[in-house]
Design an enzyme around this catalytic site. Sequence first.
Site, PDB file in Angstrom:
ATOM      1  N   LYS A  83       0.846  -1.142  -0.017  1.00  0.00           N
ATOM      2  CA  LYS A  83       0.051  -0.037   0.112  1.00  0.00           C
ATOM      3  C   LYS A  83       0.868   1.151   0.193  1.00  0.00           C
ATOM      4  O   LYS A  83       1.694   1.288   0.754  1.00  0.00           O
ATOM      5  CB  LYS A  83      -0.831  -0.005   1.297  1.00  0.00           C
ATOM      6  CG  LYS A  83      -1.972   1.100   1.355  1.00  0.00           C
ATOM      7  CD  LYS A  83      -2.893   0.975   2.469  1.00  0.00           C
ATOM      8  CE  LYS A  83      -3.878   2.047   2.651  1.00  0.00           C
ATOM      9  NZ  LYS A  83      -4.745   1.806   3.910  1.00  0.00           N
ATOM     10  N   SER A 158      -9.442   1.808   2.483  1.00  0.00           N
ATOM     11  CA  SER A 158      -8.598   2.638   1.719  1.00  0.00           C
ATOM     12  C   SER A 158      -7.667   1.869   1.000  1.00  0.00           C
ATOM     13  O   SER A 158      -6.716   2.385   0.120  1.00  0.00           O
ATOM     14  CB  SER A 158      -7.832   3.761   2.835  1.00  0.00           C
ATOM     15  OG  SER A 158      -7.048   2.981   3.771  1.00  0.00           O
ATOM     16  N   SER A 159      -7.239   0.331   1.427  1.00  0.00           N
ATOM     17  CA  SER A 159      -6.567  -0.194   0.749  1.00  0.00           C
ATOM     18  C   SER A 159      -7.194  -1.033  -0.437  1.00  0.00           C
ATOM     19  O   SER A 159      -6.839  -2.076  -0.885  1.00  0.00           O
ATOM     20  CB  SER A 159      -5.907  -1.557   1.698  1.00  0.00           C
ATOM     21  OG  SER A 159      -5.352  -1.109   3.011  1.00  0.00           O
ATOM     22  N   ILE A 179      -7.862   1.145   9.758  1.00  0.00           N
ATOM     23  CA  ILE A 179      -8.393   1.741  10.693  1.00  0.00           C
ATOM     24  C   ILE A 179      -9.806   1.878  10.876  1.00  0.00           C
ATOM     25  O   ILE A 179     -10.055   2.112  11.896  1.00  0.00           O
ATOM     26  CB  ILE A 179      -7.660   3.500  10.766  1.00  0.00           C
ATOM     27  CG1 ILE A 179      -7.748   4.121  12.144  1.00  0.00           C
ATOM     28  CG2 ILE A 179      -8.582   4.161   9.593  1.00  0.00           C
ATOM     29  CD1 ILE A 179      -7.167   5.294  12.178  1.00  0.00           C
ATOM     30  N   GLY A 180     -10.481   1.318  10.070  1.00  0.00           N
ATOM     31  CA  GLY A 180     -11.988   1.319  10.065  1.00  0.00           C
ATOM     32  C   GLY A 180     -12.446   0.305   8.977  1.00  0.00           C
ATOM     33  O   GLY A 180     -13.536   0.827   8.376  1.00  0.00           O
ATOM     34  N   GLY A 181     -11.753  -0.609   8.796  1.00  0.00           N
ATOM     35  CA  GLY A 181     -12.046  -1.564   7.613  1.00  0.00           C
ATOM     36  C   GLY A 181     -11.217  -1.440   6.356  1.00  0.00           C
ATOM     37  O   GLY A 181     -11.571  -2.191   5.459  1.00  0.00           O
ATOM     38  N   SER A 182     -10.166  -1.014   6.347  1.00  0.00           N
ATOM     39  CA  SER A 182      -9.429  -0.478   4.921  1.00  0.00           C
ATOM     40  C   SER A 182      -8.773  -1.762   4.626  1.00  0.00           C
ATOM     41  O   SER A 182      -8.434  -1.606   3.426  1.00  0.00           O
ATOM     42  CB  SER A 182      -8.531   0.707   5.588  1.00  0.00           C
ATOM     43  OG  SER A 182      -8.993   1.923   5.896  1.00  0.00           O
TER      44      SER A 182
END
Length: 530
Positions: A83, A158-159, A179-182
């Site tokens: 990433k 985000s990934s 950090i929140g499902g990324s």
Amino acid sequence: MSASTDPTRLSATVLSSLLAAREVSSEEVTRAHLARIEALDPRLRAFTQVLHDEALAAARGLDDERRRGEIRGPLHGLPITVKESLDMAGMASTLGVASRRGHRAAGDAGVTALLRRAGAVILGRTNVSQLLLYNEARNPLFGQTANPWSLDHSPGGSSGGEAAAIAAGMSPLGIGTDIGGSIRVPAHCCGIAGMKPTLDRWTNLGSNTALLGQEAIRSQVGPMARSARDLALVMSELDPATMAALDVRVPPFPFTEPASVEVARLRVGFYCDDGLVPSSTAVARAVVEAASALRARGATVVPFTPPGIPDAVYGYFAALSADGGATAMSLLEGGGAADVDVSLRSLRAMASLPPFARRAAARVAGLAGERRLQRLLEVTGPKSVAELWRVTHALREARAAIASAMRAESLDLLLCPPYATPALPHAASRDFVLAGSAAMLWNLAQFPAGVVPVTRVSAAEARRARPRDRLEKRAAEVDAKSEGLPVGVQVVGLPFCDHAVLAAMITIEDELAGEPDRPVTPVSPPPLAG
């Protein structure tokens, strides 16, 4: 080249075995993946940087080592991707913002350095959402990444660049952050496997964030791959005991192999609805099918919903917004409207609201029947130190309450949705942040959680009955365009039970193998299929 011999259609585990048996060289495997990147990435845009020459040079060197009998381990000669937010020496980790283009990392992120040491070949770096703050992979610097299952849809974020690269066969294995499902949401959206380890089970050194210094909810580095066995392969090789020497936050406990887990002795809870955004029909069905798969292998599976989910998730947003968005928004200063992604504009507007305007907007939302939006507006925004301490205390209490409830029911694991819907159409993440609540819960709880692909959306499931408010109407729009998209299931364990999570994921994969509607990756984007 047939599917059985094409390296881009094989899992990391199979490739590792072929490399070890010298049936294929690292250079051959690397060239095959680079060729697929060249063929597909102009349409998918998963990569921010392809390290073509560097990868081939590394592969040749690793092949020479193997010929000399110098074997580093199961990752020796295996191509991987990383990433963009993870440091690589001499390169910028921009997070998709212009203000970071001049940044140059002094060294590799901890995980990247260990991967190189283990003999992995880094093919390139992959795209992210701007500031890593929403469930897509699009930013003004590198553009928009498409989902290999539908170019009209996002791969999640985000990934998301990492998930798209793996799903399309451009990489067999990757590293993301969450950090929140990324990690987990892109895995769900793209039909691959992804794992967020227990917080600090893997080192996070060199992992960049837009929320520097924010410690109430912390991001975690983790692996992404075509199968859960591939995740176990890399977690076994990058052992936390070795990482502890680099990072004092990592406890020096060796990784326990998933094979040591007796699945038939597991007691597993499951739920399909977290009380915030009702799950799509296919998402709920996937949880039930995963529960049946574990039950078929002898596990005890019972209904169970963790206590206090809505309050905990609103606490998540309260903590992340405690500075009023100042830290993240400072990275966007000096840029024009074109330098801010559309999905961030509403967040920036909300962050800039003075307290009286936020309270007024919350009241208006409540009068309009938008109760979830009202609560979100009430909890977000700048806070005093004392207020942040209270929020942080509430988050830790929520974590303890969930752990206590699981132990009271003698539960080893949980099955639940990873996201409220299948993959979003491009730009649909705007004003839809609560759809990620199912994943966010396990960031605030700091539990290990992975996602395994289970099924695809049928034509009959591409609809949502009687949406009540703006949030559910947005979910209905997403569902209406979801036929054929992959659906994953989230597997959650108690802290440091990462091996049990992986064992359950592997079992679900094995039990559902061959099901006609199960996602099979890699796939070609529709315009390039055939």
